[in-house]
Design a protein around this motif. Structure first.
Motif, PDB file in Angstrom:
ATOM      1  N   GLN A 255     -22.238  12.320  37.167  1.00  0.00           N
ATOM      2  CA  GLN A 255     -22.946  13.599  37.153  1.00  0.00           C
ATOM      3  C   GLN A 255     -24.310  13.417  37.813  1.00  0.00           C
ATOM      4  O   GLN A 255     -24.848  12.322  37.877  1.00  0.00           O
ATOM      5  CB  GLN A 255     -23.129  14.096  35.709  1.00  0.00           C
ATOM      6  CG  GLN A 255     -21.852  14.170  34.896  1.00  0.00           C
ATOM      7  CD  GLN A 255     -20.832  15.120  35.476  1.00  0.00           C
ATOM      8  OE1 GLN A 255     -21.157  16.207  35.934  1.00  0.00           O
ATOM      9  NE2 GLN A 255     -19.566  14.710  35.451  1.00  0.00           N
ATOM     10  N   ASP A 272     -22.260  21.354  33.175  1.00  0.00           N
ATOM     11  CA  ASP A 272     -22.253  22.373  34.227  1.00  0.00           C
ATOM     12  C   ASP A 272     -20.940  23.140  34.293  1.00  0.00           C
ATOM     13  O   ASP A 272     -20.774  24.049  35.117  1.00  0.00           O
ATOM     14  CB  ASP A 272     -22.571  21.758  35.591  1.00  0.00           C
ATOM     15  CG  ASP A 272     -21.540  20.732  36.044  1.00  0.00           C
ATOM     16  OD1 ASP A 272     -20.648  20.383  35.240  1.00  0.00           O
ATOM     17  OD2 ASP A 272     -21.632  20.279  37.194  1.00  0.00           O
ATOM     18  N   ASP A 384     -28.635  21.336  35.100  1.00  0.00           N
ATOM     19  CA  ASP A 384     -27.197  21.563  35.291  1.00  0.00           C
ATOM     20  C   ASP A 384     -26.556  22.380  34.163  1.00  0.00           C
ATOM     21  O   ASP A 384     -25.444  22.897  34.340  1.00  0.00           O
ATOM     22  CB  ASP A 384     -26.460  20.216  35.382  1.00  0.00           C
ATOM     23  CG  ASP A 384     -26.814  19.441  36.649  1.00  0.00           C
ATOM     24  OD1 ASP A 384     -27.368  20.056  37.575  1.00  0.00           O
ATOM     25  OD2 ASP A 384     -26.532  18.219  36.683  1.00  0.00           O
TER      26      ASP A 384
END
Length: 395
Positions: A255, A272, A384
């Protein structure tokens, strides 16, 4: 004289006072980040929207810092942002949940083991078994060191005092939990099985955490100590392990972006992801009861104001759909250092006094901290996070 049930009226007054003070915010005007407020939910507590149930949800509708703790099926005490002591060791609340705590834990970098196994599932489990044994050696060594400094060298005699009523020590190391933690299950599943991670390969993820529980039981049978499994908070570790993985394996699932890589926390769905919040609840229901040392469900909310009765209905649905052990509705909030204005929103200018001297707060993972104190990985995770609109769907 009597028992707690004989003092319901007094207990309700104390509950009311705690909620009122919480809603008044801190002296500077911001939400209380400490001490943490954890509300234990027991059978029947959410049946009717009145009394303390109504007050709880009026408090929790717009106060993003509180937690809900599921004690319906298993009584527990929960500390900090998730670490938990369930009543499953000696079978009494006094022995399992009082005058003890979580001693220590090691966090396993699950995706790194999958990468080192080159995606081979059998090699992965061999490596996982090996790393669990390393954790065992490490944790037992640390336990022995603490025993020496507390009981032999008397570096903290406060802990050796005994409760005047029960005769039990204020802190009993033999009842503390020794814990195996894990991080990055989502990325681990992507390495082993492909895109989709914990969403597409949830059952395979359950098998991995079940393996950790088997090792925990094996350790208990080996030494009789109180072993547990925790879905590690990884408040700094998720970033550090993410950077390690990407440095060793430049094309590995991760990520974030360069300079701010991070692993998905514990068994969670990536922050996200825009999947419906029901999916997050189901994920918690699958994994939380395999992580009795501590696990949390975050519902990242983008609402400025929430409806209290809708939050009550949502909490009922949370218990119905997933039965997680610990959860929170997490909102970002802005505090103006100039005039003390606080709102559940991300602002750049105070609408009251026009100041730009604002403090932005969100959960680093469990605790609320100023965003400025986050490491690079957590700052990226903050950006995010997909924020759900929840209460309009809960009605």
């Amino acid at each position: 004289v009597g028992t707690y049930k004989d003092y319901q009226e007094e207990a309700d007054l104390i509950f009311q006072a705690v909620c009122e003070v919480s809603n008044e915010k801190a002296g500077q005007g911001a939400y209380h980040r400490f001490p943490n407020l954890l509300f234990n939910i027991r059978k029947g507590d959410l049946d009717e929207y009145k009394g303390t149930c109504k007050l709880l949800h009026e408090t929790g509708a717009n106060n993003p810092t509180i937690y809900y703790n599921n004690c319906i099926d298993l009584e527990r005490s929960t500390m900090g942002c998730r670490s938990s002591l369930p009543m499953n060791y000696r079978g009494t609340y006094e022995e399992d949940c009082v005058n003890t705590g979580n001693f220590m834990y090691n966090t396993i970098n699950l995706p790194l083991l999958a990468l080192e196994a080159d995606g081979d599932i059998n090699k992965f489990y061999d490596k996982l078994d090996e790393i669990c044994e390393i954790c065992y050696t490490s944790l037992i060594h640390r336990r022995n060191v603490v025993i020496d400094v507390v009981y032999n060298k008397h570096m903290s005699d406060f802990l050796l005092q005994k409760d005047v009523e029960t005769g039990l020590p204020l802190w009993d190391i033999d009842r503390t939990t020794i814990t195996i933690g894990y991080c990055g299950l989502n990325e681990c599943l992507e390495v082993l099985y492909g895109e989709g991670g914990v969403i597409e390969y949830e059952d395979e993820g359950v098998e991995i955490i079940e393996f950790l529980n088997k090792k925990k039981q094996e350790f208990f049978e080996r030494d009789g100590l109180r072993w547990s499994v925790i879905a590690s908070p990884s408040e700094s570790t998720a970033f550090r392990l993410g950077e390690i993985n990407r440095a060793k394996y430049p094309d590995c699932p991760i990520q974030g972006k360069e300079g701010s890589y991070y692993l998905t926390n514990s068994h969670h769905i990536p922050v996200d992801s825009g999947v419906n919040w029901i999916k997050h609840i189901e994920n918690a229901g699958k994994f939380a009861h395999l992580s009795l040392g501590g696990a949390i469900l975050h519902i990242w909310s983008g609402e400025v104001w929430s409806d209290a009765e809708a939050i009550w209905k949502l909490n009922q649905r949370i218990l119905e759909y997933g039965n997680p052990i610990f959860w929170a509705f997490s909102k970002v909030f802005t505090y103006c250092a100039e005039c003390g204005f606080t709102i559940n929103d991300k602002l750049e200018t105070c609408p009251i006094c026009g100041s730009k001297d604002l403090r932005l707060f969100d959960r680093v993972t469990g605790y609320y901290l100023c965003i400025d104190t986050f490491n690079n990985g957590k700052k990226q995770e903050f950006e995010d996070r997909h924020r759900h609109c929840i209460t309009e769907k809960a009605v």
